[in-house]
Design a protein around this motif. Sequence first.
Motif, PDB file in Angstrom:
ATOM      1  N   THR A   1       1.430   5.257 -16.257  1.00  0.00           N
ATOM      2  CA  THR A   1       0.711   4.028 -16.572  1.00  0.00           C
ATOM      3  C   THR A   1      -0.763   4.378 -16.703  1.00  0.00           C
ATOM      4  N   VAL A   2      -1.579   3.417 -17.042  1.00  0.00           N
ATOM      5  CA  VAL A   2      -3.012   3.654 -17.231  1.00  0.00           C
ATOM      6  C   VAL A   2      -3.794   2.913 -16.152  1.00  0.00           C
ATOM      7  N   ALA A   3      -4.723   3.615 -15.515  1.00  0.00           N
ATOM      8  CA  ALA A   3      -5.684   3.009 -14.589  1.00  0.00           C
ATOM      9  C   ALA A   3      -7.068   3.177 -15.224  1.00  0.00           C
ATOM     10  N   THR A   4      -7.550   2.132 -15.831  1.00  0.00           N
ATOM     11  CA  THR A   4      -8.808   2.207 -16.575  1.00  0.00           C
ATOM     12  C   THR A   4      -9.973   2.567 -15.654  1.00  0.00           C
ATOM     13  N   ASN A   5     -10.812   3.473 -16.109  1.00  0.00           N
ATOM     14  CA  ASN A   5     -11.996   3.901 -15.354  1.00  0.00           C
ATOM     15  C   ASN A   5     -11.625   4.476 -13.986  1.00  0.00           C
ATOM     16  N   SER A   6     -10.564   5.260 -13.940  1.00  0.00           N
ATOM     17  CA  SER A   6     -10.077   5.785 -12.655  1.00  0.00           C
ATOM     18  C   SER A   6     -11.053   6.744 -11.998  1.00  0.00           C
ATOM     19  N   ALA A   7     -11.980   7.296 -12.767  1.00  0.00           N
ATOM     20  CA  ALA A   7     -12.955   8.222 -12.195  1.00  0.00           C
ATOM     21  C   ALA A   7     -14.256   7.544 -11.792  1.00  0.00           C
ATOM     22  N   THR A   8     -14.410   6.286 -12.155  1.00  0.00           N
ATOM     23  CA  THR A   8     -15.642   5.564 -11.798  1.00  0.00           C
ATOM     24  C   THR A   8     -15.360   4.342 -10.931  1.00  0.00           C
ATOM     25  N   GLU A   9     -14.102   3.940 -10.819  1.00  0.00           N
ATOM     26  CA  GLU A   9     -13.722   2.780 -10.016  1.00  0.00           C
ATOM     27  C   GLU A   9     -12.571   3.146  -9.088  1.00  0.00           C
ATOM     28  N   PHE A  10     -12.522   2.474  -7.942  1.00  0.00           N
ATOM     29  CA  PHE A  10     -11.402   2.673  -7.019  1.00  0.00           C
ATOM     30  C   PHE A  10     -10.208   1.833  -7.463  1.00  0.00           C
ATOM     31  N   HIS A  11      -9.029   2.428  -7.357  1.00  0.00           N
ATOM     32  CA  HIS A  11      -7.769   1.740  -7.615  1.00  0.00           C
ATOM     33  C   HIS A  11      -6.830   2.005  -6.439  1.00  0.00           C
ATOM     34  N   ILE A  12      -5.844   1.128  -6.290  1.00  0.00           N
ATOM     35  CA  ILE A  12      -4.845   1.290  -5.235  1.00  0.00           C
ATOM     36  C   ILE A  12      -3.551   1.796  -5.864  1.00  0.00           C
ATOM     37  N   TYR A  13      -3.090   2.946  -5.394  1.00  0.00           N
ATOM     38  CA  TYR A  13      -1.865   3.581  -5.875  1.00  0.00           C
ATOM     39  C   TYR A  13      -0.834   3.502  -4.755  1.00  0.00           C
ATOM     40  N   ALA A  14       0.340   2.934  -5.038  1.00  0.00           N
ATOM     41  CA  ALA A  14       1.280   2.647  -3.960  1.00  0.00           C
ATOM     42  C   ALA A  14       2.721   2.859  -4.395  1.00  0.00           C
ATOM     43  N   ALA A  15       3.574   3.094  -3.381  1.00  0.00           N
ATOM     44  CA  ALA A  15       5.026   3.122  -3.573  1.00  0.00           C
ATOM     45  C   ALA A  15       5.671   2.305  -2.471  1.00  0.00           C
ATOM     46  N   GLU A  16       6.638   1.474  -2.846  1.00  0.00           N
ATOM     47  CA  GLU A  16       7.445   0.743  -1.883  1.00  0.00           C
ATOM     48  C   GLU A  16       8.855   1.326  -1.940  1.00  0.00           C
ATOM     49  N   TRP A  17       9.317   1.795  -0.784  1.00  0.00           N
ATOM     50  CA  TRP A  17      10.497   2.660  -0.710  1.00  0.00           C
ATOM     51  C   TRP A  17      11.540   2.028   0.201  1.00  0.00           C
ATOM     52  N   SER A  18      12.752   1.864  -0.321  1.00  0.00           N
ATOM     53  CA  SER A  18      13.858   1.338   0.472  1.00  0.00           C
ATOM     54  C   SER A  18      15.115   2.149   0.161  1.00  0.00           C
ATOM     55  N   ALA A  19      16.217   1.785   0.799  1.00  0.00           N
ATOM     56  CA  ALA A  19      17.487   2.466   0.534  1.00  0.00           C
ATOM     57  C   ALA A  19      17.986   2.171  -0.877  1.00  0.00           C
TER      58      ALA A  19
END
Length: 356
Positions: free
Chosen positions: A277-295
């Motif tokens: 996917t694209v995170a615009t301005n990832s080198a100049t702005e903070f973004h939250i990268y996450a995974a939700e994991w279940s069975a």
Amino acid sequence: MINLINRAGIFTLILLFAFQSCSSNSDSGDDTPVITAPTNLSVQVDVVGKTAENPNGDGSGKVKLTISATNATSYKVLINNELKELTDGNLTYEFTASGTATYPIIVSAYNGLKYVSKSTSVNVFVARKLIWSDEFNVDGAPDTSKWGYNTGTGDGWGNNELEYYTTRSENVKIEGGLLKITAIKEDYMGSKYTSTRMLTKGKFSFKYGRAEVRAKLPVGGGTWPAFWLLGDNIDTVGWPACGEIDILESVGNNPDVIHSSLHSPGRSGNTPDTKTTVATNSATEFHIYAAEWSAENIKFYVDDNLFYTYKNSSTTPFNEKFFVILNFAMGGNFGGAVDPNFTRATYEVDYVRVYN
């Protein structure tokens, strides 16, 4: 997150109970005491905090079982894929997977090797709770009670990477509420670049939940920052049998493109289990990268926007405990060619959080 019981596992345990009973019913002689099978099995399941407004409980995930049966001397309870053996009829159990789910329960009452069983189910709500985090609020070196390190070249760490990982403050430090991992172009111990790879192995691991990082990514061709999970059993089963969950990977040669991938036996290297996917301005702005994991699933997000859902199952390695890794690689099979003008770049992390 939904956390349903594996019905095949339940059926296997029912067969096991039956086998234990059948295999022990042969009498050795007329003097063998007559054992009466339990009867009148009663199972009451109370969800803690259940009210008319909160019919699935108060979010603690706790349930209380009250079990009774005539002639019973012990009990077994199969709940959430866990087998509990009781000498009395009382059990308090805490579900931990966040969300509302229906959980089947099988209760067996025993008198010697004879038993009677009953099935029921319970609806439970579990509120999301923070179970581990590092907010990086104290300047200096990272907290050694939370983080350890991989150091050296690791023979390219299996990816022909170019960096030498160190614990030096030049490469890793906390400053102004941020963890800063800096890759530097320098001759060091036979390598042309230095950086840091830190991990919670032996200090913290978890099974199922949500893991997230708030980060600003480095700039430059050849940079390769990552946030990922690795199976706790890697030392016994090896890789990729231990499983790998890559929540965030990005390369400076293709800025703002975020990769999330999974590695497992037969699906390592160029794994087909991957999306971008694209995170615009990832080198100049903070973004939250996450995974939700279940069975059932592993879902990947950037700023709470879902972009990839992986179907989990009992046949994958993704049903054991995993630990957390933060690292900043240079070059290699994925990082690609390093910009000849590169001198240094920093991977900034605001926090790492893990929820149930």
